[in-house]
Design a protein around this motif. Structure first.
Motif, mmCIF file in Angstrom:
data_model
loop_
_atom_site.group_PDB
_atom_site.id
_atom_site.type_symbol
_atom_site.label_atom_id
_atom_site.label_comp_id
_atom_site.label_asym_id
_atom_site.label_seq_id
_atom_site.Cartn_x
_atom_site.Cartn_y
_atom_site.Cartn_z
ATOM 1 N N PRO A 155 -3.515 9.352 -2.115
ATOM 2 C CA PRO A 155 -2.409 9.634 -3.042
ATOM 3 C C PRO A 155 -2.833 10.503 -4.224
ATOM 4 O O PRO A 155 -2.037 11.321 -4.713
ATOM 5 N N SER A 201 0.846 8.843 -6.193
ATOM 6 C CA SER A 201 1.001 10.260 -5.857
ATOM 7 C C SER A 201 2.048 10.950 -6.714
ATOM 8 O O SER A 201 2.245 12.163 -6.611
ATOM 9 N N ALA A 253 -2.852 13.986 -2.974
ATOM 10 C CA ALA A 253 -1.467 14.452 -2.837
ATOM 11 C C ALA A 253 -0.877 14.785 -4.203
ATOM 12 O O ALA A 253 -0.136 15.771 -4.351
ATOM 13 N N ARG A 254 -1.204 13.998 -5.207
ATOM 14 C CA ARG A 254 -0.695 14.255 -6.557
ATOM 15 C C ARG A 254 -1.257 15.567 -7.098
ATOM 16 O O ARG A 254 -0.529 16.379 -7.690
ATOM 17 N N THR A 272 -7.617 3.649 -0.471
ATOM 18 C CA THR A 272 -6.415 3.361 -1.247
ATOM 19 C C THR A 272 -6.153 4.413 -2.311
ATOM 20 O O THR A 272 -5.012 4.810 -2.554
ATOM 21 N N ARG A 323 5.386 10.252 -6.683
ATOM 22 C CA ARG A 323 6.699 10.366 -6.056
ATOM 23 C C ARG A 323 7.681 9.321 -6.548
ATOM 24 O O ARG A 323 8.845 9.329 -6.157
ATOM 25 N N ARG A 368 0.836 -1.210 0.000
ATOM 26 C CA ARG A 368 0.000 0.000 0.000
ATOM 27 C C ARG A 368 0.869 1.258 0.000
ATOM 28 O O ARG A 368 0.551 2.244 -0.668
ATOM 29 N N ALA A 379 0.846 3.853 -3.046
ATOM 30 C CA ALA A 379 0.549 5.261 -2.783
ATOM 31 C C ALA A 379 1.650 6.163 -3.327
ATOM 32 O O ALA A 379 1.375 7.241 -3.873
ATOM 33 N N ARG A 380 2.896 5.738 -3.178
ATOM 34 C CA ARG A 380 4.005 6.535 -3.715
ATOM 35 C C ARG A 380 3.888 6.678 -5.228
ATOM 36 O O ARG A 380 4.054 7.765 -5.779
ATOM 37 N N ARG A 381 3.628 5.564 -5.898
ATOM 38 C CA ARG A 381 3.525 5.608 -7.359
ATOM 39 C C ARG A 381 2.333 6.462 -7.794
ATOM 40 O O ARG A 381 2.436 7.261 -8.730
#
Length: 521
Positions: free
Chosen positions: A510, A439, A513-514, A506, A441, A431, A435-437
């Motif tokens: 993100p 968003s 944030a993006r 989920t 990052r 997760r 979330a990183r992908r």
């Protein structure tokens, strides 16, 4: 303890002195059983024992043959037969696992570099130097090659199990109280190279936080505050039920694990699920409606769920008993206002992977078998109250089965997946990576299984949500006959939002944030 039996030899088991294997337990007779070996194998004979002798769950009546892996119960104690040169857990050795090392309360394990390990009393160090060691009252074991060589450490007092990676487990033998911290750092660097000191520091912090290092009480988790207090599970548990599952296994539960019984149970599960789909598709029954009463149907559903949860957890306990392991704690867990029965099966972590998977899968398998039996009964009965009750109970069983197999939840399905893939903290890591992908990052972990798990879990949650929407729409008109249409619509929308919470949790953070990142840029 191991006792070797040679060819053409005889071994006696009992409580009295003079037996080859003396077991000082009140449930063991003075002369309980005799094992005889010969060119054709080994046999065991009961010697008029008061509490009987059992071989693989069957009470001995005369003489029975023994094989590697056989479990022999004398009184309340369970012994295991192993192949010459094998380990106490034969299957674990075939998979490359190690023996389980037990350090009783009040003793320290000393593992010298040359010679055999031995147990010595804990002693105070007089020179003032800090010599970290695992405290007494624990056991640890290295799992097999199929588990990536991971280690498990269990606190014998509270049952807490800590999983360690292979490299961290390699440092465990150093924590015997013989080395000071600088010496430990040097030894860790010699074992693991430049990564050694860092891995050692993390291992000491992890074990210390859980109270597994001598002289460190461990950190209690902070008490939840605010709204988290209401969703934090509360437990009412006991260890007095530990022997219940072993007794149930001996007194007939072992039959469920025989090959013919497993085939029958499999046919019932598959055939019953097909029957349930037919019942839903052709509307032979309506969820939560019994004898044309919605309230009565809801009550039947809740009562069925309560009974099915007990059966579900008992299946875990029986499967554990089938491998000679004991349930730790059992009791009630309260989440919000909803009570749940639970059975602690941490003992399974000291078994090979295939056995652990069996113990975990026993619960959902029980749900499918009971649901199948109820659905088949519903299918053959004429319309009426009894058929309605069976339909509600079958529906409750399948709701529980699919909830437990949901990989988004910390339930059986997630544990099966983690154990099958050999990736601890899979959900948390997947997760976080997803979330990183999402968003924008970028990736921080190159393990492709994380992305696959995140996508599969997201897809599963979407499918379950759509299935819930479909089923609720099928019976919305029926519900409107008993309650105001506005109330039914409000309940439907609320239920849909609830089932899609995992999807929203989920995707939304993100994506927000993006969007904020692009806005700032």
């Amino acid at each position: 303890m191991r006792v070797a039996v040679g060819d053409d030899d005889e071994l006696t088991i009992g409580r009295a002195a003079g037996n080859s294997l003396r077991l000082e337990d009140p449930s063991v007779s003075r002369r309980h059983a005799r094992v005889v070996t010969g060119p054709q194998g080994a046999w065991i004979e009961d010697i008029a024992a008061t509490h009987g002798t059992y071989v693989d769950g069957v009470r001995l009546d005369g003489v029975a043959s023994l094989r590697p892996g056989s479990q022999v119960q004398v009184g309340d104690l369970v012994l295991q037969v192993e192949r010459a040169g094998g380990g106490a857990e034969t299957e674990g050795f075939e998979e490359g696992g190690g023996h389980t090392v037990v350090v009783p309360v009040g003793a320290s394990l000393m593992i010298p570099s040359i010679g055999e390990a031995h147990v010595e009393p804990a002693v105070e160090v007089s020179d003032g130097a800090v010599r970290p060691r695992l405290r007494s009252g624990h056991r640890f074991k290295q799992l097999g090659a199929t588990d990536g060589g991971r280690w498990v450490v269990q606190d014998l007092e509270n049952g807490i199990v800590v999983q360690l990676e292979d490299v961290d487990g390699a440092l465990l033998p150093l924590l015997d109280g013989a080395l000071t911290v600088p010496e430990l750092v040097t030894a860790a660097e010699a074992k693991l190279g430049p990564l050694g000191p860092g891995r050692l520091a993390r291992l000491l912090a992890d074990l210390g936080e859980r109270g597994l290092l001598a002289g460190i009480a461990g950190q209690e988790p902070p008490a939840p505050t605010g709204w988290r207090r209401w969703i934090t599970p509360r437990e009412l548990a006991t260890r007095r039920l530990a022997g219940t599952f072993e007794a149930a296994y001996r007194r007939g539960g072992w039959v469920l694990f025989t090959r013919p019984a497993l085939w029958v149970l499999g046919v019932v599960a598959v055939g019953g699920f097909a029957a349930e789909l037919a019942l839903i598709g052709f509307r032979y029954g309506s969820p939560l409606i019994v004898a044309s009463h919605l309230g009565l149907g809801g009550l039947v559903f809740l009562l069925a769920r309560a009974l099915l949860v007990i059966c579900h957890e008992s299946a875990h306990g029986l499967a554990l008993a089938a491998y000679g392991r004991r349930v730790g704690r059992a009791g009630l867990r309260l989440i919000l206002i909803f009570p749940f029965v639970f059975v602690e099966t941490t003992e399974a972590w000291f078994e090979p992977r295939r056995r652990r998977l069996t113990v975990t899968a026993a619960g959902p398998a029980c749900d499918f078998v009971l649901g199948g039996a109820l659905a088949l009964g519903c299918l053959v009965l004429p319309a009426g109250t009894v058929r309605d009750i069976l339909f509600q109970a079958a529906f409750a069983a399948y709701v529980g089965a699919f909830m437990n197999l949901n990989p988004f939840l910390d339930r059986d399905g997630y544990q099966l997946l983690v154990d099958a893939t050999g990736r601890p903290q899979l959900r948390h890591r997947a997760r976080a990576e997803f979330a990183r992908r999402l968003s924008g990052r970028g990736a921080s972990d190159t393990d492709p299984a994380l992305r696959r798990f995140a996508l599969a879990a997201l897809g599963w949650a979407v499918v379950i949500g759509l299935a819930a929407v479909f089923i609720s729409l099928q019976y919305a008109d029926v519900a409107r006959a008993y309650l105001p249409a506005t109330l039914i619509d409000a309940l439907l929308v609320t239920a849909w939002l609830v089932v899609f919470i995992p999807v929203m949790a989920t995707l939304l953070p993100p994506l927000v944030a993006r969007a904020r990142g692009r806005g700032v840029a």
